[in-house]
Design an enzyme around this catalytic site. Sequence first.
Site, PDB file in Angstrom:
ATOM      1  N   HIS A  59       0.822  -1.210   0.000  1.00 29.74           N
ATOM      2  CA  HIS A  59       0.000   0.000   0.000  1.00 29.74           C
ATOM      3  C   HIS A  59       0.854   1.257   0.000  1.00 29.74           C
ATOM      4  O   HIS A  59       1.470   1.596   1.002  1.00 29.74           O
ATOM      5  CB  HIS A  59      -0.876  -0.034   1.263  1.00 29.74           C
ATOM      6  CG  HIS A  59      -1.930   1.022   1.311  1.00 29.74           C
ATOM      7  ND1 HIS A  59      -3.143   0.831   1.913  1.00 29.74           N
ATOM      8  CD2 HIS A  59      -1.966   2.298   0.850  1.00 29.74           C
ATOM      9  CE1 HIS A  59      -3.874   1.920   1.827  1.00 29.74           C
ATOM     10  NE2 HIS A  59      -3.175   2.842   1.182  1.00 29.74           N
ATOM     11  N   HIS A  61       1.310   5.364  -2.194  1.00 28.01           N
ATOM     12  CA  HIS A  61       0.811   6.355  -3.153  1.00 28.01           C
ATOM     13  C   HIS A  61       2.026   6.985  -3.819  1.00 28.01           C
ATOM     14  O   HIS A  61       2.832   7.624  -3.141  1.00 28.01           O
ATOM     15  CB  HIS A  61      -0.032   7.417  -2.433  1.00 28.01           C
ATOM     16  CG  HIS A  61      -1.227   6.829  -1.732  1.00 28.01           C
ATOM     17  ND1 HIS A  61      -2.458   6.722  -2.347  1.00 28.01           N
ATOM     18  CD2 HIS A  61      -1.369   6.278  -0.500  1.00 28.01           C
ATOM     19  CE1 HIS A  61      -3.314   6.132  -1.504  1.00 28.01           C
ATOM     20  NE2 HIS A  61      -2.669   5.860  -0.372  1.00 28.01           N
ATOM     21  N   LEU A  62       2.160   6.773  -5.119  1.00 20.42           N
ATOM     22  CA  LEU A  62       3.322   7.314  -5.841  1.00 20.42           C
ATOM     23  C   LEU A  62       2.977   8.619  -6.567  1.00 20.42           C
ATOM     24  O   LEU A  62       3.855   9.265  -7.125  1.00 20.42           O
ATOM     25  CB  LEU A  62       3.890   6.278  -6.814  1.00 20.42           C
ATOM     26  CG  LEU A  62       4.435   5.002  -6.147  1.00 20.42           C
ATOM     27  CD1 LEU A  62       4.901   3.994  -7.204  1.00 20.42           C
ATOM     28  CD2 LEU A  62       5.567   5.314  -5.181  1.00 20.42           C
ATOM     29  N   ARG A  63       1.704   8.998  -6.577  1.00 20.44           N
ATOM     30  CA  ARG A  63       1.226  10.319  -7.028  1.00 20.44           C
ATOM     31  C   ARG A  63       1.381  10.594  -8.519  1.00 20.44           C
ATOM     32  O   ARG A  63       1.045  11.692  -8.961  1.00 20.44           O
ATOM     33  CB  ARG A  63       1.906  11.451  -6.245  1.00 20.44           C
ATOM     34  CG  ARG A  63       1.769  11.356  -4.729  1.00 20.44           C
ATOM     35  CD  ARG A  63       0.322  11.393  -4.289  1.00 20.44           C
ATOM     36  NE  ARG A  63       0.211  11.521  -2.824  1.00 20.44           N
ATOM     37  CZ  ARG A  63      -0.811  11.023  -2.124  1.00 20.44           C
ATOM     38  NH1 ARG A  63      -1.793  10.366  -2.720  1.00 20.44           N
ATOM     39  NH2 ARG A  63      -0.855  11.190  -0.822  1.00 20.44           N
ATOM     40  N   ASN A  93      -5.477   6.292  -6.724  1.00 19.95           N
ATOM     41  CA  ASN A  93      -6.049   7.651  -6.611  1.00 19.95           C
ATOM     42  C   ASN A  93      -5.099   8.731  -7.121  1.00 19.95           C
ATOM     43  O   ASN A  93      -4.736   9.668  -6.420  1.00 19.95           O
ATOM     44  CB  ASN A  93      -6.511   7.943  -5.178  1.00 19.95           C
ATOM     45  CG  ASN A  93      -5.395   7.875  -4.150  1.00 19.95           C
ATOM     46  OD1 ASN A  93      -4.363   7.258  -4.380  1.00 19.95           O
ATOM     47  ND2 ASN A  93      -5.590   8.521  -3.014  1.00 19.95           N
ATOM     48  N   HIS A 178     -10.526   0.505   1.896  1.00 15.57           N
ATOM     49  CA  HIS A 178     -10.223   1.559   2.871  1.00 15.57           C
ATOM     50  C   HIS A 178     -11.529   1.735   3.641  1.00 15.57           C
ATOM     51  O   HIS A 178     -12.456   2.350   3.133  1.00 15.57           O
ATOM     52  CB  HIS A 178      -9.811   2.812   2.083  1.00 15.57           C
ATOM     53  CG  HIS A 178      -9.883   4.115   2.813  1.00 15.57           C
ATOM     54  ND1 HIS A 178      -8.792   4.956   2.891  1.00 15.57           N
ATOM     55  CD2 HIS A 178     -10.894   4.735   3.459  1.00 15.57           C
ATOM     56  CE1 HIS A 178      -9.137   6.049   3.568  1.00 15.57           C
ATOM     57  NE2 HIS A 178     -10.404   5.940   3.923  1.00 15.57           N
ATOM     58  N   ASP A 303       1.383   2.597   3.602  1.00 19.03           N
ATOM     59  CA  ASP A 303       0.486   3.698   3.210  1.00 19.03           C
ATOM     60  C   ASP A 303       1.299   4.987   3.028  1.00 19.03           C
ATOM     61  O   ASP A 303       0.863   6.068   3.446  1.00 19.03           O
ATOM     62  CB  ASP A 303      -0.655   3.907   4.217  1.00 19.03           C
ATOM     63  CG  ASP A 303      -1.801   4.741   3.640  1.00 19.03           C
ATOM     64  OD1 ASP A 303      -1.767   5.080   2.433  1.00 19.03           O
ATOM     65  OD2 ASP A 303      -2.733   5.061   4.400  1.00 19.03           O
ATOM     66  N   PHE A 321      -4.705  14.367   4.569  1.00 12.82           N
ATOM     67  CA  PHE A 321      -4.355  13.220   5.401  1.00 12.82           C
ATOM     68  C   PHE A 321      -3.151  12.493   4.819  1.00 12.82           C
ATOM     69  O   PHE A 321      -3.022  12.365   3.607  1.00 12.82           O
ATOM     70  CB  PHE A 321      -5.521  12.231   5.444  1.00 12.82           C
ATOM     71  CG  PHE A 321      -6.732  12.736   6.179  1.00 12.82           C
ATOM     72  CD1 PHE A 321      -6.809  12.628   7.558  1.00 12.82           C
ATOM     73  CD2 PHE A 321      -7.792  13.310   5.493  1.00 12.82           C
ATOM     74  CE1 PHE A 321      -7.940  13.075   8.245  1.00 12.82           C
ATOM     75  CE2 PHE A 321      -8.931  13.755   6.167  1.00 12.82           C
ATOM     76  CZ  PHE A 321      -9.004  13.637   7.552  1.00 12.82           C
ATOM     77  N   GLY A 322      -2.277  11.970   5.679  1.00 12.53           N
ATOM     78  CA  GLY A 322      -1.246  11.043   5.208  1.00 12.53           C
ATOM     79  C   GLY A 322       0.161  11.472   5.523  1.00 12.53           C
ATOM     80  O   GLY A 322       0.460  12.656   5.651  1.00 12.53           O
TER      81      GLY A 322
HETATM   82 ZN   LIG Z   1      -6.757   4.611   2.669  1.00 12.68          ZN
HETATM   83 ZN   LIG Z   2      -3.693   4.875   1.139  1.00 12.22          ZN
END
Ligand SMILES: [Zn+2]
Ligand SMILES: [Zn+2]
Length: 429
Positions: A59, A61-63, A93, A178, A303, A321-322
């Site tokens: 999990h 996020h590489l954007r 996403n 999620h 994440d 968030f994150g």
């Molecule tokens: Zn999530």
């Molecule tokens: Zn995530």
Amino acid sequence: MLLIKNGRVVDPAIKTDTIFDVLLDGERIARIGANIAAPNAEVFDATGLVVAPGFIDLHCHLREPGQELSETIETGTQAAARGGFTAVCCMPNTTPVNDNASVTRGIVERAAAKSPVRVWPIGAASIGSKGEALAEIAAMKKAGIVAVSDDGRPVATARLMRQAMDYSNALGLPVIDHCEDPSLFAGGVMREGAHSIRLGLKGIPAQCESICVGRDVELARLTGARLHIAHMSTRASLEHMRKAKQEGLHVTCEVTPHHFTLTDEDVRYDSNYKMNPPLASREDREALVEGLADGSIDAIATDHAPHHPASKDVEFDRAPFGITGFETALALGFSELVHSGKLSLMRLIELFTAGPARVLGKGRKIAEGEPADLTIFSTDRSWTFRAADSPSKSRNTPFDGRAFRGGPIATIVAGRVVYSQPLATYSAD
Ligand SMILES: [Zn+2]
Ligand SMILES: [Zn+2]
């Protein structure tokens, strides 16, 4: 050929914890055993180090595409390599959302050109992750996705989740959710409780997650599909998982390093403590550590959620968030789980290797003919994490400046050393 000499090979998949040599020939493991002679091989001296199967992150996020100010496939995967990860699963996403085969192909091609580690994309469950119509799951599978998820938000309705499960099941893919009930989430920014009241921040109750986990478990029973719960953070969610596993349902779950390390008591007016799901209570954290130890939890996943400094450097309420996570994941595993005596080293390695591989329906072990992906680390070297040194484009971490004992030394993907600490020594024959 590359010969890894005298490492402590620890691999839960082959139940080994022994000083061995490992010989890599091109992209495959050629041999594992004591005192391997390979006169023409380059030698990596792993004396005093642990040699584990290559770590997998389920999990992140590489954007890219679309949010390259925060991260790119190139910068994110460089950070992943520094964290010891040999393969990372990137959530859909992006902008545009990875909800069709052409976006998936774009990610796969970009990764082939720029990434030091393997990139396994996750496709959206619904078009635009909007929760209305199912995405082109079969076409994305052909293009290379390994799972489906609307991460960033839950799969919106039970009906859509059922459809996603039915399609994914036929294709042999897990559905990753999620879990969050939007009506309970309702603009919250941290876990609801005494600490949210003290800080005057809008709270999110623990049930926001566990209600959705309960829904998904019921749908896994209905469909027989493979369900994986992303970033699980509460005791009640874990209880749902335990019961479902006892029943023999195909359910798995992951926990992030920040959820087994921090609690809502750590939250302050600093957006590096703002993540979703929010940091949970001390009781929840203790339950997660028990679940990691007893096998109820299948994987540790980062994440990794980079946000460029300008977007995080705002009031807590307004910040996204994150937090980033690749480079601190293993070291947090040592400090919170292994050095504290709660988990064995073998079990920690399982949570980064065989565990996540099983979620994806893959194998991961150090054996002849297997892909030459290895993670080499120290269990005791002292070091300090400096976010400023990270190849990531983002700096949003609550662990900047934290001192650690133990961490990644070298990352080997398809027989190539893609990252190594200066401590590692090489000698070419
Ligand atoms: Zn999530
Ligand atoms: Zn995530």
